[in-house]
Design a protein around this motif. Structure first.
Motif, short mmCIF file in Angstrom:
data_model
loop_
_atom_site.label_atom_id
_atom_site.label_comp_id
_atom_site.label_asym_id
_atom_site.label_seq_id
_atom_site.Cartn_x
_atom_site.Cartn_y
_atom_site.Cartn_z
N LYS A 130 -51.53 73.78 -9.01
CA LYS A 130 -50.81 72.71 -8.31
C LYS A 130 -50.57 71.51 -9.22
N THR A 131 -51.49 71.28 -10.17
CA THR A 131 -51.38 70.09 -11.03
C THR A 131 -50.27 70.24 -12.07
N VAL A 132 -49.76 71.45 -12.24
CA VAL A 132 -48.65 71.67 -13.20
C VAL A 132 -47.49 72.36 -12.50
N GLU A 133 -47.34 72.07 -11.21
CA GLU A 133 -46.33 72.74 -10.38
C GLU A 133 -44.92 72.60 -10.97
N ALA A 134 -44.55 71.40 -11.35
CA ALA A 134 -43.19 71.18 -11.85
C ALA A 134 -42.94 71.97 -13.14
N GLU A 135 -43.92 71.97 -14.03
CA GLU A 135 -43.76 72.72 -15.27
C GLU A 135 -43.65 74.22 -15.00
N LEU A 136 -44.45 74.71 -14.05
CA LEU A 136 -44.40 76.13 -13.70
C LEU A 136 -43.04 76.52 -13.15
N MET A 137 -42.54 75.69 -12.23
CA MET A 137 -41.26 76.00 -11.61
C MET A 137 -40.13 76.04 -12.64
N ALA A 138 -40.23 75.18 -13.64
CA ALA A 138 -39.20 75.14 -14.68
C ALA A 138 -39.32 76.36 -15.61
N ALA A 139 -40.55 76.73 -15.91
CA ALA A 139 -40.76 77.83 -16.87
C ALA A 139 -40.60 79.21 -16.23
N PHE A 140 -40.90 79.31 -14.92
CA PHE A 140 -40.90 80.62 -14.25
C PHE A 140 -40.06 80.60 -12.99
#
Length: 523
Positions: A130-140
């Motif tokens: 959850k703490t890197v949600e935005a990065e995850l959504m962009a990468a995957f």
């Protein structure tokens, strides 16, 4: 090429390569209703595993992931995680199991380094991610798969499988990527350790573990660890049942032993300690055990003796590393007079002791342990320089792996492990092995845990410090403990001080994190 390596390669060339999807399909055809995996109250038979692996492979193909693609798996042990693991392999892709205990920043670093294009995760990993949600959504984007939870941007497990069609036809090769495991990072940035199908097949089909269709393997360590993967894959190859624990608990482990009539297991030393100290141990029926294995860290000779005396079945200590090459085996039940060693080189291993200049030392001399075997990694992923630095080459150019450990072989060829090379304390020009001091200190009845590190000294350069956890209720004076230890060691080995701690930092597999202990004293 040395004679040993030539002979080993010649024998290995005679063994046919059989990939894991084919093995699973064979078990499913011969014994479709026989259990393959159990976790908690859920079971998965061979027929179900084969079908689910096909579904996962089809789902991967629908996302464009096929041969040589990579899928990251961030999950605790469970049946869906197992289906995902073998389904990715069935698709011809490389599975990247990641540490559920890692920080979000470390996870993002490993995900980026691995080149994974799909991430499959479970609810246990959800809070960290959850703490890197935005990065995850962009990468995957559109490539996040939730095993057992629902969240925006994540594709549910059932929906993911429903999106696939027919499983792809894949012709797996021995030189194809099977898994990418990241090192613990206790000595720096985690490195990706790449294993090929051929190596995993050879490793799993070794006959030395006595596994067969009636075997029951109980595993309680994480899926991202080779401590789990190696025995799990061997059990799958031989058609046995693997019982998984999502998290180790001594009482539950003992209950599972009796309930499933467990015959085999792999544990790390701290787990053996907790099991033997548990109130339920003496009253648990462990008579079904054939072989217990231990790896991850050296097993204390006193604890080996205790296990042999109290736990039925054989005890095998395995000294090795995820990179492979340097492995020794001690069947403690066969060699009770060698409990102070980690055994002889495992079958098909060529091991040497070398000095700092790379010269091979004579038997009995102390130096770094290096080894070669057919069970070695393909290399550190995308790090050719780190891979080359990990090699020691013999006179014919064969690449042996450096263990980073210091030891010597005794007259019977058993390896006596002295210390990690990086943990060696050089005080006043004398070599001090931290493990020697730890062994003496641990023998005190009021010491529960100990780590010895080198700290700066104006007079000697560095000097040994013991960091100790006492048994509950102990009021032992640290100076009294230091004097007790120093009375039993050589003049050049003596502890400079003893400090008490409430606990010592350890990895999920029980390894002492000495880098964390040393850092405050050297920065």
């Amino acid at each position: 090429m040395t004679r040993n390596v030539q002979d080993i390669l010649a024998r290995q060339a005679q063994q046919p390569f059989v990939d894991f999807p084919s093995l699973i399909a064979r078990h499913a055809g011969e014994r479709p209703d026989a259990p393959a995996f159990v976790c908690g109250d859920d079971a998965l038979d061979w027929g179900g595993l084969a079908r689910q692996a096909d579904c996962v492979a089809a789902a991967c193909a629908a996302m464009g992931v096929g041969a040589d693609g990579k899928v990251a798996l961030l999950a605790s042990p469970g049946l869906r995680a197992i289906q995902a693991f073998f389904g990715v392999v069935r698709a011809g892709a490389c599975v990247v199991p990641l540490a559920t205990s890692a920080t979000a920043a470390t996870l993002m670093g490993m995900l980026g380094d691995s080149d994974a294009t799909v991430l499959v995760a479970d609810a246990d990993a959800r809070e960290t991610l959850k703490t890197v949600e935005a990065e995850l959504m962009a990468a995957f984007s559109q490539r996040l798969v939730a095993l057992d939870f629902q969240a925006p941007g994540w594709l549910g497990w059932d929906d993911w499988l429903a999106g696939g069609g027919r499983p792809p036809a894949v012709d797996l090769r021995a030189d194809q990527a099977f898994n990418l495991i990241y090192s613990s990072g206790t000595t720096g940035k985690p490195k990706g350790i790449l294993h090929h199908h051929g190596m995993r097949s050879r490793q799993a089909n070794r006959r030395s573990f006595g596994l067969g269709p009636d075997s029951v393997m109980l595993l309680s360590t994480p899926l991202y660890s080779n401590t789990t993967l190696q025995p799990m894959l061997a059990t799958v190859a031989n058609g046995g049942l693997t019982v998984l624990m999502r998290k180790f608990d001594a009482a539950e482990y003992l209950r599972l032993c009796a309930a499933h009539r467990v015959s085999h297991t792999m544990l790390v030393p701290v787990q053996y300690q907790r099991l033997l100290a548990h109130d339920d141990f003496a009253r648990t029926d462990l008579s079904s055990f054939v072989l217990k294995q231990c790896t991850g860290a050296p097993l204390d000779a006193r604890l080996k003796s205790q296990i042999l005396a109290q736990w039925p079945g054989g005890l095998r200590e395995i000294y090795g590393m995820t990179e492979g090459g340097c492995s020794c085996v001690l069947d403690a039940h066969e060699f009770p007079d060698k409990l102070g060693t980690v055994g002889r080189p495992a079958p098909d291993h060529d091991m040497r002791i070398v000095d700092d200049d790379g010269r091979v030392l004579a038997q009995g001399e102390v130096g770094e342990i290096v080894g070669w075997s057919p069970y070695m990694m393909a290399g550190y992923y995308k790090q050719p320089q780190a891979t080359e630095a990990f090699y020691w080459r013999d006179e014919s150019g064969i690449a042996f792996h450096r263990s980073g450990d210091i030891g010597r072989f005794d007259q019977e060829g058993f390896l006596i492990l002295l210390d990690r090379k990086k943990d060696l304390i050089i005080s006043g020009g004398f070599n001090i092995y931290a493990t020697d001091l730890e062994s003496v200190t641990a023998a005190h009845p009021e010491v529960a845990d100990v780590a010895v590190i080198g700290i700066p000294s104006e007079q000697w350069g560095e000097t040994p410090l013991a960091l100790v956890v006492l048994e509950p209720g102990s009021a032992l004076d640290p100076e009294a403990l230091r004097a007790w230890v120093n009375a039993q060691v050589g003049r050049t080995q003596r502890l400079a001080a003893v400090e008490y701690r409430s606990e010592l930092p350890r990895s999920a597999l029980g390894k002492l994190l000495k880098r964390e202990l040393r850092q405050p004293y050297w920065t």
